[in-house]
Design a protein around this motif. Structure first.
Motif, mmCIF file in Angstrom:
data_model
loop_
_atom_site.group_PDB
_atom_site.id
_atom_site.type_symbol
_atom_site.label_atom_id
_atom_site.label_comp_id
_atom_site.label_asym_id
_atom_site.label_seq_id
_atom_site.Cartn_x
_atom_site.Cartn_y
_atom_site.Cartn_z
ATOM 1 N N ARG A 88 63.632 34.045 -62.988
ATOM 2 C CA ARG A 88 65.078 33.876 -62.871
ATOM 3 C C ARG A 88 65.798 35.217 -62.853
ATOM 4 N NH1 ARG A 88 66.313 28.542 -66.561
ATOM 5 N NH2 ARG A 88 65.352 27.110 -65.093
ATOM 6 N N ARG A 89 65.271 36.168 -63.606
ATOM 7 C CA ARG A 89 65.875 37.501 -63.613
ATOM 8 C C ARG A 89 65.742 38.126 -62.243
ATOM 9 N NH1 ARG A 89 64.282 39.350 -69.159
ATOM 10 N NH2 ARG A 89 66.028 38.608 -70.384
ATOM 11 N N GLU A 90 64.573 37.943 -61.673
ATOM 12 C CA GLU A 90 64.278 38.539 -60.383
ATOM 13 C C GLU A 90 65.239 38.014 -59.327
ATOM 14 O OE1 GLU A 90 59.944 38.841 -58.497
ATOM 15 O OE2 GLU A 90 61.085 37.079 -57.937
ATOM 16 N N ARG A 91 65.609 36.759 -59.439
ATOM 17 C CA ARG A 91 66.468 36.139 -58.450
ATOM 18 C C ARG A 91 67.814 36.850 -58.356
ATOM 19 N NH1 ARG A 91 70.195 32.676 -56.936
ATOM 20 N NH2 ARG A 91 69.646 31.183 -55.338
ATOM 21 N N ARG A 92 68.263 37.364 -59.491
ATOM 22 C CA ARG A 92 69.584 38.001 -59.513
ATOM 23 C C ARG A 92 69.635 39.246 -58.638
ATOM 24 N NH1 ARG A 92 70.029 37.651 -65.884
ATOM 25 N NH2 ARG A 92 69.755 35.424 -65.987
ATOM 26 N N SER A 93 68.514 39.915 -58.483
ATOM 27 C CA SER A 93 68.524 41.140 -57.686
ATOM 28 C C SER A 93 68.284 40.854 -56.209
ATOM 29 C CB SER A 93 67.466 42.103 -58.213
ATOM 30 O OG SER A 93 66.207 41.487 -58.137
ATOM 31 N N ARG A 94 67.970 39.598 -55.876
ATOM 32 C CA ARG A 94 67.758 39.255 -54.471
ATOM 33 C C ARG A 94 69.093 38.980 -53.799
ATOM 34 N NH1 ARG A 94 64.392 34.347 -54.661
ATOM 35 N NH2 ARG A 94 63.466 34.855 -56.667
ATOM 36 N N HIS A 95 69.163 39.130 -52.481
ATOM 37 C CA HIS A 95 70.403 38.832 -51.766
ATOM 38 C C HIS A 95 70.350 37.384 -51.306
ATOM 39 C CE1 HIS A 95 71.830 42.903 -51.891
ATOM 40 N NE2 HIS A 95 70.579 43.282 -51.651
ATOM 41 N N THR A 96 70.785 36.494 -52.177
ATOM 42 C CA THR A 96 70.778 35.075 -51.820
ATOM 43 C C THR A 96 72.215 34.584 -51.751
ATOM 44 O OG1 THR A 96 70.379 34.751 -54.143
ATOM 45 C CG2 THR A 96 68.526 34.378 -52.701
ATOM 46 N N TYR A 98 75.688 32.639 -52.503
ATOM 47 C CA TYR A 98 76.449 32.553 -53.752
ATOM 48 C C TYR A 98 76.236 31.190 -54.393
ATOM 49 C CZ TYR A 98 80.216 32.094 -57.055
ATOM 50 O OH TYR A 98 80.920 31.889 -58.207
ATOM 51 N N PRO A 101 78.010 29.804 -61.276
ATOM 52 C CA PRO A 101 77.261 29.843 -62.540
ATOM 53 C C PRO A 101 77.239 28.471 -63.201
ATOM 54 C CG PRO A 101 79.369 30.969 -62.757
ATOM 55 C CD PRO A 101 79.197 30.663 -61.312
ATOM 56 N N TRP A 103 76.784 27.269 -66.590
ATOM 57 C CA TRP A 103 76.684 27.731 -67.966
ATOM 58 C C TRP A 103 76.823 26.642 -69.008
ATOM 59 C CZ3 TRP A 103 79.927 32.734 -67.005
ATOM 60 C CH2 TRP A 103 79.083 33.681 -66.466
#
Ligand SMILES: [Zn+2]
Length: 269
Positions: A88-96, A98, A101, A103
């Motif tokens: 999930r952390r990795e996903r944040r740095s990908r350009h996907t 919008y 959130p 929460w």
């Protein structure tokens, strides 16, 4: 009721019973016997962090009818969740695209436990429920924790009443004995009566919290008098007192939570 293999074979042969389950081998009677007497069985639980011991004991004869060791998946659960978190952390740095959130799941409900601990509790709960389906369970015996570390680490959780009640009694002494290795914190002598001692004395503004308590023999306690441990020549004791018993806390918290869950069953504990 547990019976001998010979009797089980006979019951099956005469078509009086059918196989209910393969393991543990369980029969179900086709007809209830009008004069059937059911002996009370008791499930005994010894909860541990890696394995939990389970035993079904006949209460009248004291005979162990069935016993098992339950291996918990605590470490596997922990690893699986760590892996998921990484993905999930990795996903944040990908350009996907919008994504809004989400929460709503961020708040931990009251009584929340880490999933690895929760899994241990649920394993035992599941087995108690299963056993009560397969045999006439009448009671639960349970190896309780020696102290409630959760309460000891946050003595304020139930107000001042808790401090003067459970904290002042057996649990506190038990906790301190384990923490200070059953010896006087100052002269290191063992096998003598130990007193609960305030590291910073009450008269000097020291609190009743566990972080300010240690064990001392009567001699050291009197010699120390109105000095703090630092002034008495033991500065390291002040530091040691602040460190909580983490491992014991994890194991004991599970035990207490499990006890609370088991209380929800109708069986007396
Ligand atoms: Zn001493």
């Amino acid at each position: 009721m547990p019976c001998t293999p010979a009797r089980a074979r006979l019951l099956l042969k005469q078509n009086k019973a059918a196989v209910f389950r393969g393991f543990p081998f369980t029969l179900i009677l086709r007809e209830a016997h009008p004069k059937a007497v059911v002996q009370p069985l008791r499930v005994k639980i010894d909860p541990g962090s890696r394995t939990s011991g389970l035993a079904v004991v006949n209460d009248t004869t004291g005979e162990v009818v069935w016993a098992a060791e339950l291996t918990h998946r605590g470490e596997q659960v922990h690893q699986a969740l760590t892996k998921r978190r990484e993905v999930r952390r990795e996903r944040r740095s990908r350009h996907t695209r919008y994504r809004r959130p989400r929460w709503r799941n961020r708040r931990r409900p009251a009584g929340w436990l880490p999933p690895s601990l929760e899994s241990r509790i649920q394993n035992v709960e599941t087995w108690v429920a299963r056993l009560s389906r397969w045999c006439p369970l009448g009671a639960i015996s349970y190896e309780a924790a020696r102290f409630d570390t959760q309460a000891l680490q946050n003595p304020e959780i139930e107000g001042t009443e808790y401090q003067h009640g459970a904290l002042a009694g057996y649990e506190l002494k038990e906790y301190l004995l384990l923490k200070w290795g059953h010896k006087c914190a100052y002269c290191k002598r063992t096998g003598i009566p130990l007193q609960v001692e305030h590291i910073v004395p009450k008269m000097r503004g020291g609190s009743h919290r566990v972080g300010n308590l240690t064990l001392a023999c009567e001699k050291c306690n009197q010699k120390k008098g109105n000095q703090t441990a630092h002034e008495f020549g033991f500065p390291h004791i002040q530091a040691q007192a602040q460190a909580p018993l983490k491992d014991a806390a994890a194991a004991n918290n599970t035990r207490w939570a499990l006890y609370e869950r088991l209380k929800r069953t109708v069986l007396p504990i």
